[in-house]
Design an enzyme around this catalytic site. Structure first.
Site, PDB file in Angstrom:
ATOM      1  N   TYR A 104       0.846  -1.195   0.000  1.00 54.34           N
ATOM      2  CA  TYR A 104       0.000   0.000   0.000  1.00 54.34           C
ATOM      3  C   TYR A 104       0.877   1.240   0.000  1.00 54.34           C
ATOM      4  CZ  TYR A 104      -3.103   3.687   1.676  1.00 54.34           C
ATOM      5  OH  TYR A 104      -3.806   4.854   1.798  1.00 54.34           O
ATOM      6  N   GLU A 189      -3.706   7.261  -4.301  1.00 59.97           N
ATOM      7  CA  GLU A 189      -3.556   6.041  -3.514  1.00 59.97           C
ATOM      8  C   GLU A 189      -3.410   4.840  -4.429  1.00 59.97           C
ATOM      9  OE1 GLU A 189      -6.074   4.647   0.235  1.00 59.97           O
ATOM     10  OE2 GLU A 189      -6.972   3.908  -1.614  1.00 59.97           O
TER      11      GLU A 189
END
Ligand code: GDP
Ligand code: MN
Length: 384
Positions: A104, A189
């Protein structure tokens, strides 16, 4: 807030040199089959709903296909979905990659610290809110110095990558920082950022453009995909209406009171879903439209929090009662009203006479609406 669909985010990433899978966006099963047949999407492939809500992986909105026919079938199934209230109009087909690990990374604007914040975790592919804080690295980026070498080293260490994967990650982080600045993003993101072979690649993309910079991005003028269909209708009717993730509807008058009501509900364990700001409206037609719209959002219960100022409580109450009558029987929702201000006693009387439980105490009202919503969730068929 201009929230971009995954494929638009990936298009931006690609234009800045961030690796993304080869793929194509289609709007019909037939086009999905063609894309797979022509090789513009290599097989086996991933078929993904292009909706703005997250959790598609878990929610059946991401599928795999290993033939053109299977790709068409998957696209058909996904196009028939209504995912978290959003109709699926587009699907993204992409080559299916062999993932060694899901990571992530994101850069967002930390408004309280007033800096861009880079976050990274070795636990990718799951909702970041569920990741333990100790497994999440936060790096505050000095906007004038930019992303520095030692900061990238910290990220690589936290993600446990070295060698060529690390070199690939370094390049990606540099590019992501450039995207964040150049595109006036408030969030970029990548979840998951996948390790494939000896490099990293963005398997998902979430890009949100700052509203205040929207004028610098005419290319997104046509992108209305941050509005839900109901929000779109509300906009046309000039009603301030926003859909959130929860299930309790909120109707209040004035932005301040509306926001405070959301907070109070949350404090008593409720999850605000739709909220609607009547503003200074006492135009009965507008109020009726607002109620009909609220009904369409199918809330478990609705909290009506009204302050009667210039428009007196009794006038507001009369308008509300008339508007409620217009909501079709089948779409009615449990309603708790809190009404305060000018002529409140008369307002409460009017509402009670119409069968609406009305009170003046905020806490009591909030607790009662939370309970009503909970009751509804347990027995979805039950009518309150
Ligand atoms: P989200 O759940 O809405 O965030 O959708 P994602 O784009 O993150 O996809 C969900 C999951 O699908 C990912 O975490 C991966 O496990 C899986 N996935 C997506 N693309 C690929 C791919 O190219 N190959 C493989 N094997 N899995 C993928
Ligand atoms: Mn994702």
């Amino acid at each position: 807030m201009v929230k971009l669909a995954e494929w638009r985010g990936k298009e931006i990433f690609r234009s800045y040199g961030i690796p993304v899978p080869r793929g194509a966006v289609v709007r019909s099963p037939e086009d999905a089959r063609k894309a797979a047949e022509s090789g513009s999407v290599p097989l086996p492939c991933v078929v993904k709903a292009q909706v703005l809500a997250g959790g598609r992986g878990k929610g059946g909105a991401v599928r795999f296909a290993d033939s053109p026919a299977a790709a068409a079938e998957a696209a058909q199934a996904i196009l028939a979905l209504e995912f978290k209230g959003e109709k699926v109009r587009e699907v993204l087909l992409e080559e299916k990659l062999a993932i060694a690990k899901e990571l992530y990374v994101s850069i967002s604007l930390d408004r309280s610290r007033r800096v861009p914040l880079l976050m990274a975790s070795a636990q990718g592919g799951v909702e970041i809110e569920t990741v333990d804080d100790s497994a999440l690295l936060r790096v505050e980026i000095d906007p004038f110095a930019g992303l520095l070498a030692y900061e990238k080293r910290r990220v690589a260490a936290a993600l446990g990558v070295s060698g060529p994967v690390r070199a690939s990650l370094d390049r990606l982080l540099d590019q992501l920082w450039i995207v964040f600045q150049k595109e006036d993003a408030e969030l970029v993101e990548i979840n998951p950022l996948a390790i494939v072979g000896d490099g990293v690649i963005a398997l998902d993309a979430k890009v949100i453009i700052e509203d205040d910079a929207a004028f610098r991005h005419p290319e997104f003028n046509e992108v209305r995909d941050d509005r839900t269909p109901l929000e779109e209708i509300a906009r046309e009717q000039e009603i301030a209406f926003v859909q959130l993730d929860g299930d309790i509807g909120v109707i209040a008058n004035g932005a301040g009171l509306t926001m405070a009501t959301l907070d109070v509900l949350t404090q008593y364990g409720g999850r605000p879903g739709v909220f609607l700001d009547l503003g200074g409206t006492d135009d009965p037609k507008k109020v009726t439209q607002a109620f009909l719209l609220m009904a369409k959002a199918r809330p478990s219960a609705v909290f009506l929090n009204i302050f009667g100022g210039v428009t007196r409580c009794d006038t507001v109450a009369l308008g509300l009662v008339d508007a409620l009558k217009e909501v079709p029987e089948a779409e009615r929702f449990p309603l708790v009203a809190r009404i305060r201000g000018n002529n409140e006693a008369r307002g409460i009387e009017i509402l009670r006479a119409a069968g609406v439980g009305a009170r003046t105490d905020l806490k009591e009202c909030a607790q009662s609406v939370v309970a009503a919503a909970a009751g509804r969730r347990v027995a979805p068929g039950a009518r309150a």
